[in-house]
Design a protein around this motif. Structure first.
Motif, mmCIF file in Angstrom:
data_model
loop_
_atom_site.group_PDB
_atom_site.id
_atom_site.type_symbol
_atom_site.label_atom_id
_atom_site.label_comp_id
_atom_site.label_asym_id
_atom_site.label_seq_id
_atom_site.Cartn_x
_atom_site.Cartn_y
_atom_site.Cartn_z
ATOM 1 N N ASP A 186 34.363 10.899 21.443
ATOM 2 C CA ASP A 186 32.907 10.691 21.393
ATOM 3 C C ASP A 186 32.400 10.465 19.971
ATOM 4 O OD1 ASP A 186 32.658 13.186 20.143
ATOM 5 O OD2 ASP A 186 32.352 14.225 22.040
ATOM 6 N N ALA A 193 26.353 12.092 20.485
ATOM 7 C CA ALA A 193 25.932 12.605 21.795
ATOM 8 C C ALA A 193 25.730 11.479 22.813
ATOM 9 C CB ALA A 193 24.652 13.411 21.643
ATOM 10 N N SER A 194 25.392 10.268 22.308
ATOM 11 C CA SER A 194 25.103 9.186 23.241
ATOM 12 C C SER A 194 26.366 8.675 23.931
ATOM 13 C CB SER A 194 24.404 8.040 22.512
ATOM 14 O OG SER A 194 25.298 7.433 21.617
ATOM 15 N N GLU A 211 27.877 10.792 27.907
ATOM 16 C CA GLU A 211 27.605 10.524 29.322
ATOM 17 C C GLU A 211 28.720 9.661 29.931
ATOM 18 O OE1 GLU A 211 23.630 9.279 30.002
ATOM 19 O OE2 GLU A 211 23.850 9.419 32.178
ATOM 20 N N TYR A 271 31.869 11.704 30.222
ATOM 21 C CA TYR A 271 31.771 12.652 31.325
ATOM 22 C C TYR A 271 32.023 11.934 32.650
ATOM 23 C CZ TYR A 271 29.861 16.136 34.491
ATOM 24 O OH TYR A 271 29.701 17.031 35.507
ATOM 25 N N ASN A 328 26.322 18.936 18.849
ATOM 26 C CA ASN A 328 25.317 18.044 19.428
ATOM 27 C C ASN A 328 25.804 17.345 20.703
ATOM 28 O OD1 ASN A 328 23.065 18.574 17.920
ATOM 29 N ND2 ASN A 328 23.566 17.090 16.326
ATOM 30 N N PRO A 329 27.011 16.759 20.684
ATOM 31 C CA PRO A 329 27.511 16.167 21.935
ATOM 32 C C PRO A 329 27.633 17.200 23.051
ATOM 33 C CG PRO A 329 28.804 15.404 20.086
ATOM 34 C CD PRO A 329 27.915 16.478 19.560
ATOM 35 N N GLU A 360 24.656 17.771 25.246
ATOM 36 C CA GLU A 360 24.572 16.726 26.264
ATOM 37 C C GLU A 360 25.539 17.041 27.408
ATOM 38 O OE1 GLU A 360 22.603 14.052 26.113
ATOM 39 O OE2 GLU A 360 23.393 13.064 27.914
ATOM 40 N N ALA A 405 24.277 19.746 29.773
ATOM 41 C CA ALA A 405 23.282 19.288 30.740
ATOM 42 C C ALA A 405 23.953 18.530 31.888
ATOM 43 C CB ALA A 405 22.265 18.401 30.042
ATOM 44 N N LEU A 406 24.918 17.673 31.554
ATOM 45 C CA LEU A 406 25.601 16.874 32.578
ATOM 46 C C LEU A 406 26.426 17.760 33.509
ATOM 47 C CD1 LEU A 406 26.833 14.004 30.250
ATOM 48 C CD2 LEU A 406 25.154 13.756 32.073
#
Lengths: 382, 291
Positions: A81, A85-86, A89, A92, A110-111, A114, A117-118
């Motif tokens: 990654d 953080a972008s 997703e 994942y 930071n990642p 994210e 949350a996922l």
């Protein structure tokens, strides 16, 4: 004649298609436990990600060699990654496609926010080796092997309170969740009798002249930042900050002595850090880990992130084994969410683990780890 | 005293911004495009210095190699990526420039792999001490280079034939073409000068803070772009003024603990204020649109 050939060909193609689709079906029958992890395998922070990937792989290989969990093997899916953080997703989603049962989350903070949350939406259990912000374990499916930033801050403050200093310097990155998290907790736990001189930076700033000017008279500088800006600071502070001063960092300092082109012995000051792993250990589980890791991957990427990841894989394995021994039905065909409930019951129910990063490690139901910190000197004065 | 130190540090980092801003402003003035890959040329220069130093070359050779490589790279980028788009919509050119920026960063990442090497050999240590007051050699060097570049560039533009042709192209490209000026050549020269300045700025950054990353140039690049707009994009003294102003504000903001966490916000609010009060920048020419 030509027609017949076309027809035969068409029938063959149909059969092939059918065969392929059945082959796909067969693959859905899972025969391994899949552990997912996302981390910076390239880019500025890749020292951390590569260590985690290597160590987790090493633990998985060892477990598999010893027969896996009741004969079922483990498989590691490690994706890059770049500490961004972008990118999490997508990572994942592809982990889920590969049938992830349980995860180590992300390597950096930071990642991992994210990722948290996922993973909550699918209720995937994760135990992160190194993402240390308090919010990483906000949800009930998330646990940490490293100290949470808040804990790092208060453990560091406890250490500083015992040093009998009147004034200390603090150098932190004010727009970074990791740095600011530790800073806030540190300030809150620091004795009121100790004065602080503070300097900070934001973004990718590299010229620290102004900050060094502010901190130059401090004999002790607390630096809750990653090692790249820290090494930059130390190089620029040569001859300005007193040679007898001490730099004190948190887990972000890990690997600073092997940063490319940075000769830490040329830094006159003492460099030390808060840690849960002694990378110079020669005995115990830490020493064992170091010997195995160095044999396999060399010394370059040996750091506490790796040791922590190694422990994470074993902790998950031990917890699954403990649950299976207690009569829980565990198989690779269960969903991540079902496994998550079983593991949560273990981690919240007094499960303890001893590994390279501590003995009798326990977890609070909040997801924070409960273990002793050690102080680790990276480089002595002079 | 602290304020004075902050001011001098600010002049020094401002000088670096100014040199980068010159590249932006000249390219904008002459080619009428925003070359967002400009900041990354700085970083590529750093990579060249790194590879020369790794091959046991001396620092002077490294700097020279970086300048030459950046000039060639800048001109090549212009020829390959921007020239085919001359006359295309400005949005297309802008997107191309942004992609070029990411391309350079990615190439550098492949080259640097996971490393963030410290180019310690480039570091200029030591300082001049006057009592308790201290100025680093690197600060003095940056200020000196800034002044030399400023003067040399002004003289070049004012007195040399090529320089005057550049002014002509920036004022009216079509008219310049009619007067027999080879506009393509002028644009190439502009990219060459801008890229050479970027390489020099890269050295000035690395002689203070010698850690090389693949995003070394992106933030300074954006700040220098802001500086160019603040000073009035297209104007050479404007770029200088904007760069110095931004550097001083940054340094002073960092030296005030309460303000320090918001330094970048402070810097970019100057841009917003300037755009509100004087949209063409401090030294920019007001241009009335004819309808």
């Amino acid at each position: 004649m030509k027609r017949t050939i076309i027809k035969v060909f068409a029938v063959c193609m149909c059969l092939a298609l059918l065969a392929v689709s059945f082959a796909g079906c067969k693959k859905l029958e899972k025969d391994t436990y899949v552990i997912g992890v996302s981390g910076p395998l390239t880019g500025g922070n890749s020292g951390y990600g590569v260590a985690v990937k290597n160590s987790a792989q090493m633990a998985v290989d060892e477990i598999n060699e010893a027969g896996g969990l009741d004969g079922v093997k483990f498989e590691l899916v490690a994706l890059d990654d770049q500490h961004d953080a972008s990118k999490v997703e997508t990572n994942y989603a592809s982990m889920m496609d590969k049938g992830m049962h349980v995860a180590l989350g992300c390597v950096t903070t930071n990642p991992c926010l994210e990722f948290a949350a996922l993973s909550k939406t699918d209720n995937v259990f994760f135990l992160t080796p190194s993402a240390s912000a308090n919010d990483v374990v906000k949800e009930d499916n998330a646990y940490q092997m490293c100290f949470a930033d808040g804990n790092q801050g208060s453990v560091a403050a406890k250490y500083v309170n015992g040093l009998e200093l009147d004034t200390i310097g603090i150098f932190y990155k004010s727009d970074d969740a990791y740095s600011k998290g530790i800073y806030d907790q540190f300030k809150a736990s620091l004795d009121d009798s100790i004065d602080t001189v503070e300097a900070s930076f934001v973004g990718d700033a590299t010229d620290f002249s102004t900050q060094i000017e502010a901190l130059k008279d401090c004999s002790f500088i607390f630096m809750p930042i990653y090692y790249t800006p820290a090494s930059n600071f130390m190089l620029q502070a040569k001859g300005k900050v007193a040679d007898t001063a001490t730099y004190y960092g948190c887990d972000g300092f890990d690997g600073i002595e092997s940063a490319d082109g940075f000769d830490i012995s040329a830094i006159p000051q003492k460099v030390s850090m808060l840690s849960h792993f002694n990378s110079k250990a020669t005995d115990g589980k830490a020493g064992e880990f170091i010997t195995k890791y160095t044999e396999k991957y060399g010394k370059d990427t040996l750091n506490q992130f790796g040791a922590s990841a190694y422990d994470c894989v074993y902790a998950i394995y031990n917890a699954m084994k403990a649950a299976a021994d207690a009569g829980e039905d565990i198989s690779p065909n269960m969903t991540a969410s079902e496994l998550c409930e079983i593991l949560k019951a273990q981690f919240n129910g007094g499960f303890t683990f001893s590994g390279a990063t501590g003995t009798n490690i326990k977890w609070q139901s909040s997801g924070y780890v409960d273990k002793e910190a050690i102080a680790f000197v990276i480089k002595e004065q002079g | 005293m602290d304020f004075l130190t902050a001011l001098i540090n600010g002049l020094s980092s401002g000088g670096t911004y100014a040199i980068i801003a010159l590249g932006y402003t000249m390219v904008y003035g002459i080619a009428k495009m925003l070359n967002f890959a400009h900041g990354d040329i700085i970083m590529i220069g750093g990579c060249v210095m790194y590879s020369v130093l790794s091959a046991k070359g001396n620092p002077l050779l490294a700097i020279l190699a970086a300048v030459v490589f950046c000039v060639v790279l800048g001109v090549t980028i212009e020829k390959l990526a921007y020239k085919p788009l001359r006359g295309a919509a400005s949005l297309a050119v802008l997107i191309t420039a942004i992609s070029m920026s990411y391309l350079l960063q990615s190439v550098a990442q492949i080259y640097l792999k996971s490393g963030t090497p410290a180019l310690s050999a480039l570091r200029l240590e030591g300082s001049v001490n006057i009592g308790s007051f201290r100025i680093d050699y690197s600060t003095i060097l940056t200020l000196a280079v800034t002044i030399v570049v400023m003067v040399a560039l002004s003289l070049f533009v004012k007195y040399s034939k090529t320089g005057r042709a550049m002014v002509a192209v920036s004022e009216d490209r079509d008219a310049a073409l009619l007067m027999g000026i080879n506009t393509n050549f002028i644009i190439t020269i502009t990219f060459a000068i801008g890229s050479a300045l970027a390489a020099i700025a890269g050295y000035l950054m690395l002689c203070k803070a010698p850690i090389l990353t693949n995003t070394l140039g992106s933030m300074p690049g954006i700040k220098a772009f802001a500086a160019a707009v603040i000073g009035g994009i297209g104007s050479i003294p404007g770029a200088m003024l904007g760069g110095i102003l931004l550097g001083v504000v940054e340094s002073i903001s960092y030296s005030i603990p309460v303000l320090a966490p918001f330094t970048e916000a402070v810097e970019f609010s100057i841009l917003i204020i300037i755009l509100l009060v004087r949209p063409s920048g401090i030294l920019g020419k007001m241009r009335r649109e004819k309808v």
